[in-house]
Design an enzyme around this catalytic site. Structure first.
Site, PDB file in Angstrom:
ATOM      1  N   LYS A 125     -85.949  46.209 -36.667  1.00  0.00           N
ATOM      2  CA  LYS A 125     -86.310  47.217 -35.657  1.00  0.00           C
ATOM      3  C   LYS A 125     -87.812  47.161 -35.398  1.00  0.00           C
ATOM      4  CE  LYS A 125     -86.682  51.822 -36.604  1.00  0.00           C
ATOM      5  NZ  LYS A 125     -87.894  52.391 -35.973  1.00  0.00           N
ATOM      6  N   ASP A 140     -87.076  49.921 -30.507  1.00  0.00           N
ATOM      7  CA  ASP A 140     -86.992  51.381 -30.671  1.00  0.00           C
ATOM      8  C   ASP A 140     -88.172  52.047 -29.976  1.00  0.00           C
ATOM      9  OD1 ASP A 140     -86.526  53.953 -31.675  1.00  0.00           O
ATOM     10  OD2 ASP A 140     -87.368  53.491 -33.646  1.00  0.00           O
ATOM     11  N   LYS A 178     -87.647  54.453 -27.437  1.00  0.00           N
ATOM     12  CA  LYS A 178     -87.218  55.808 -27.049  1.00  0.00           C
ATOM     13  C   LYS A 178     -87.697  56.180 -25.643  1.00  0.00           C
ATOM     14  CE  LYS A 178     -87.324  57.477 -31.850  1.00  0.00           C
ATOM     15  NZ  LYS A 178     -88.086  56.383 -32.521  1.00  0.00           N
ATOM     16  N   ASP A 227     -88.145  59.075 -19.212  1.00  0.00           N
ATOM     17  CA  ASP A 227     -88.923  59.127 -17.971  1.00  0.00           C
ATOM     18  C   ASP A 227     -87.929  59.288 -16.827  1.00  0.00           C
ATOM     19  OD1 ASP A 227     -91.012  58.707 -16.017  1.00  0.00           O
ATOM     20  OD2 ASP A 227     -92.086  57.526 -17.511  1.00  0.00           O
ATOM     21  N   THR A 266     -85.318  64.278 -35.511  1.00  0.00           N
ATOM     22  CA  THR A 266     -85.033  64.945 -36.787  1.00  0.00           C
ATOM     23  C   THR A 266     -86.250  65.686 -37.320  1.00  0.00           C
ATOM     24  OG1 THR A 266     -85.405  62.813 -37.798  1.00  0.00           O
ATOM     25  CG2 THR A 266     -83.117  63.514 -37.587  1.00  0.00           C
ATOM     26  N   ARG A 268     -88.952  51.442 -45.728  1.00  0.00           N
ATOM     27  CA  ARG A 268     -89.706  51.240 -46.970  1.00  0.00           C
ATOM     28  C   ARG A 268     -88.912  50.796 -48.194  1.00  0.00           C
ATOM     29  NH1 ARG A 268     -92.598  56.794 -45.639  1.00  0.00           N
ATOM     30  NH2 ARG A 268     -90.521  56.952 -44.661  1.00  0.00           N
TER      31      ARG A 268
END
Ligand code: C5P
Length: 231
Positions: A33, A60, A62, A65, A119, A210
């Site tokens: 990603k 990614d 997002k 618009d 989130t 991570r």
């Protein structure tokens, strides 16, 4: 492995760091990603390099618009050859449907998924921005809207996966970040799930950063997670 379910988040500030990590992974065992930080720093050239080294890429960014702008951005992402791209469901039905329509006209279109409610937003944050209801209610409503707009799926927490699977049916892709193997540190992720629990809840793809990128041996960490999922 025919369709790797782990998507490794390349959260790095520059191309060299991202490519160095990718070189330690195996495109047969994961996808990757690329998010806003890395894409802003390194752009299309990096995407091209990663794809040339064999990885399927989730871009990614997002998009959120007006429909014509998002449509054009999705078309540009398709030109890059990425595997998946995403938009904000809060952009609304017209925006999502226009993006869907533009991608459907292409021969090799990326999968198109939506972010529902970030989130990082709790009920009070959503209310302040004019969204009433609990985060769960907002997530379900926006996921249904994404489905009705023709999207392939949503990004969601593993804790929401089962409810979303029920609301949106089989075949609607659920892409879940916030994954932590039982042995890994949660870090700044609060509502974490193990890879096995996420898959059991109905997740199709797991975004993992991570626990793999900061492991002493990233490939070994990836293999262990794939083994856990396969069990
Ligand atoms: O390192 P970690 O596994 O926490 O990385 C998770 C990745 O998923 C990051 O790229 C983060 O931006 C992304 N993400 C998330 N939570 C969301 C949506 C995306 O952690 N709700």
């Amino acid at each position: 492995m025919s369709d790797p379910r782990v998507i490794v988040a390349l959260d790095y500030p520059d191309a060299n760091s991202a490519l160095a990590l990718a070189a330690r992974l195996d495109p047969k065992l994961c996808k990757v990603k690329v998010g806003n930080e890395l894409y802003t720093a390194a752009g299309p050239q990096l995407i091209d390099n990663i794809i040339k080294s064999g990885f399927a890429v989730f871009l990614d960014l997002k998009y959120h618009d007006i429909p014509s702008t998002v449509t054009a951005a999705c078309a540009a992402a398709a030109e890059l050859g990425v595997w998946m791209v995403n938009v904000h469901a809060l952009g609304g039905r017209a925006m999502m449907a226009a993006a869907r329509e533009a991608l459907s006209r292409r021969k090799a279109a990326p999968k198109l998924v939506a972010v529902t409610l970030l989130t990082s937003m709790e009920e009070a944050d959503a209310a302040e921005a004019g969204l009433s209801g609990t985060p769960q209610e907002n997530v379900l409503r926006l996921a249904r809207l994404a489905r009705a707009s023709g999207l392939d799926g949503v990004v969601c927490s593993a804790h929401e996966a089962a409810a979303l699977r029920k609301a949106c049916g089989a075949g609607f892709l659920l892409v879940t970040p916030g994954i932590r193997p039982a042995t890994a540190a949660a870090g700044d992720q609060k509502r974490v799930a193990t890879p096995r629990a996420a898959v059991a809840g109905g997740a199709d793809y797991l975004v993992i950063g991570r626990p793999i990128t900061r492991a002493a041996d990233p490939l070994a960490a990836l293999r262990a997670i794939n083994d856990e999922i396969a069990q």
